[in-house]
Design a protein around this motif. Sequence first.
Motif, mmCIF file in Angstrom:
data_model
loop_
_atom_site.group_PDB
_atom_site.id
_atom_site.type_symbol
_atom_site.label_atom_id
_atom_site.label_comp_id
_atom_site.label_asym_id
_atom_site.label_seq_id
_atom_site.Cartn_x
_atom_site.Cartn_y
_atom_site.Cartn_z
ATOM 1 N N GLN A 281 0.827 -1.207 0.000
ATOM 2 C CA GLN A 281 0.000 0.000 0.000
ATOM 3 C C GLN A 281 0.856 1.248 0.000
ATOM 4 O O GLN A 281 0.568 2.230 -0.688
ATOM 5 N N LYS A 282 1.925 1.207 0.781
ATOM 6 C CA LYS A 282 2.798 2.383 0.834
ATOM 7 C C LYS A 282 3.493 2.601 -0.502
ATOM 8 O O LYS A 282 3.805 3.726 -0.877
ATOM 9 N N GLU A 284 2.123 2.164 -3.380
ATOM 10 C CA GLU A 284 1.159 2.886 -4.212
ATOM 11 C C GLU A 284 1.156 4.369 -3.841
ATOM 12 O O GLU A 284 1.093 5.246 -4.694
ATOM 13 N N VAL A 285 1.222 4.615 -2.535
ATOM 14 C CA VAL A 285 1.237 6.004 -2.081
ATOM 15 C C VAL A 285 2.492 6.721 -2.584
ATOM 16 O O VAL A 285 2.451 7.861 -3.024
ATOM 17 N N MET A 287 4.170 6.068 -5.310
ATOM 18 C CA MET A 287 4.022 6.339 -6.743
ATOM 19 C C MET A 287 3.209 7.598 -6.950
ATOM 20 O O MET A 287 3.539 8.452 -7.763
ATOM 21 N N TYR A 288 2.140 7.696 -6.190
ATOM 22 C CA TYR A 288 1.276 8.867 -6.299
ATOM 23 C C TYR A 288 2.049 10.126 -5.939
ATOM 24 O O TYR A 288 2.039 11.126 -6.666
ATOM 25 N N GLY A 289 2.753 10.064 -4.802
ATOM 26 C CA GLY A 289 3.484 11.241 -4.349
ATOM 27 C C GLY A 289 4.591 11.653 -5.306
ATOM 28 O O GLY A 289 4.847 12.828 -5.515
ATOM 29 N N ARG A 292 2.534 11.728 -9.500
ATOM 30 C CA ARG A 292 1.243 12.344 -9.809
ATOM 31 C C ARG A 292 1.019 13.648 -9.056
ATOM 32 O O ARG A 292 0.616 14.645 -9.625
ATOM 33 N N ASN A 314 -0.142 5.167 -14.592
ATOM 34 C CA ASN A 314 -0.168 5.835 -13.305
ATOM 35 C C ASN A 314 1.075 6.661 -13.049
ATOM 36 O O ASN A 314 1.374 7.016 -11.948
#
Lengths: 315, 336
Positions: A281-282, A284-285, A287-289, A292, A314
């Motif tokens: 989960q971290k 994914e976070v 990648m977002y940070g 994106r 993504n």
Amino acid sequence: MVSASGTSFFKGMLLGSISWVLITMFGQIHIRHGGQTPDHKHHHLRPPNRNDFLNTSEMTPMELSKGIRVFCIIFGESEDESYWVVLKETWTKHCDKTELYDTKNDNLFNIESNDKWVQMRTTYKHVFEKYGNNYNWFFLALPTTFAVIENLKYLLFTRDASQPFYLGHTVVSGDLQYVTVEGGIVLSRESMKRLNRLLHNSENCAGQSVIWRLSEDKQLAICLKYAGVHAENAEDYEGRDVFNTKPIAQLIEEVLSNNPQQVVASCLSDMAITFNGLTPQKMEVMMYGLYRLRAFGHYFNDTLVFLPPVGSEND
Amino acid sequence: MSEIRFREMASKSWLNILIFLCGSAIGFLLCSQLFSIFLGEQGDTQPNVLHNDPHARHSDDNGENHLEGQMNFNADSSQHKDENTDIAENLYQKVKILCWIMTGPQNLEKKAKHVKATWGQRCNKVLFMSSVENKDFPAVGLKTKEGRDQLYWKTIKAFEYVHEHYLEDADWFLKADDDTYVILDNLRWLLSKYDPKEPIYFGRRFKPYVKQGYMSGGAGYVLSKEALKRFVDAFKTDKCTHTSSIEDLALGKCMEIINVQAGDSRDTTGKETFHPFVPEHHLIKGYLPRTFWYWNYNYYPPVELQSKGPFADSNWNIQHWTLIQLTGKSGPPLVF
């Protein structure tokens, strides 16, 4: 008689004090010198100074970006199967090529061994035989590691892969400086070549005796040493580690709890390459940070340009 | 006779040698002790800002309950040589936001401190609202009690305080919790399109109970200057009630009564920008079960299924995340 013994006592005291002073003085000098020589043996690697480099290079930044090809090997085992899915979907897409090797459910090499070093050697051998010509840098990481490949490329893009490089987060254990597998291990093509030569020919890298089992990253370091390849600790231009063996929150927590009364200047590098110990989960976070989330109004004039991987959604 | 004499002298000299050696040992020890005492007194002065030594060994002792210490993320701004922040700085001057953080005496050191060290600095003005005044932090004392049922009362008093002391210092007034992270640059981008003289407020819009919807308390919300004026006035003239245990709902109801519009804070692709939970909840498909109340509360349809990737959020985001770190402690945010 008393006065005679008295004077000899005081003479003794005087001698003792003088000898202590002399010994400490010599000791300080020795320590000061001693403090420097281990540093010379403790290798560091830092990224190029941006301006110096751009002025001297004939290639454009785009050409430079394309010239560096990183092969990623994810090596290890985990109880959480979702790691493999997440790794494929997230940061490993930024490698030029990735191979995921789950040492628990081995369907890649069918190695009949649980010895991590045997598995690692075989992996390196296989990767070099198959891909050694097409890639110039080889990066090995655990499934719990998150890596920013663009920052890795920035660290490496002025380095010549036909030289023996062996980089990561290093630790000194007695006489041996080795790269810890938790931080990720980077080998240049030349290092891979030499490693493979040794693995094919000699028994030097066959592994130590059964009683004295060393971890696979130490074994790798010993093996590479025979080939004249030495570990170097990768840092940014402020001297901060760029390969981290722990997750971000833990690193911050440690620094803050060690200095509860002080304001600590930022201890994490802006161009950090790896963090270890992340949950899927971290990742994914992260990648977002990283790719994106943007703060409106902040623009970066980066030295190199890396476009997102073809067909990615993504990042 | 001389033999006896000789033996006497020999024993005397042995004794002398022994005494001599004792003396030297004592002299040695005495010196080292004196020196260490002398050095010990000088070791107490410590520098104020500690620059991290990359070669220092960190101890693994982590028995603390919460994060002590503080980090200055901007101490090494030389690392941002390649960053151009002209637009962000321009907006900072144009869109003035006052942030007030809902906190309490027990959370000042645990949580509010980290807001102060990180995103709080990006507000044009930041205030920490507690039930009790704390001059050192500094925190404003609202003279209320603590507790979830006091939240609305605290909110009213906080907005009244802001209205009384800081009305002219900002155009927009943001309420956030001490475990929320706000990206001010993106908030300014959203608000730059609106006039603070309009009666409007923004946040994560929920649809039940209030016709025009109301804003989730956890995600934070921001009022225009006109909205603030009307809100404070509503209590003076009894248009809105004081008693409620549900802060966000009560505020939303009041906003409707006084004709303050519930704004649409979504980005240009229709994705939400205010988030009441931590990032994982919003980013990972299926993390929150379909039966969770959240899905029925959202005013706008979630973009999760329509977005191309596993991520449900847009690129330009005001992130109001309820951020709770690792093992339940709250600490400095992951992303800055």
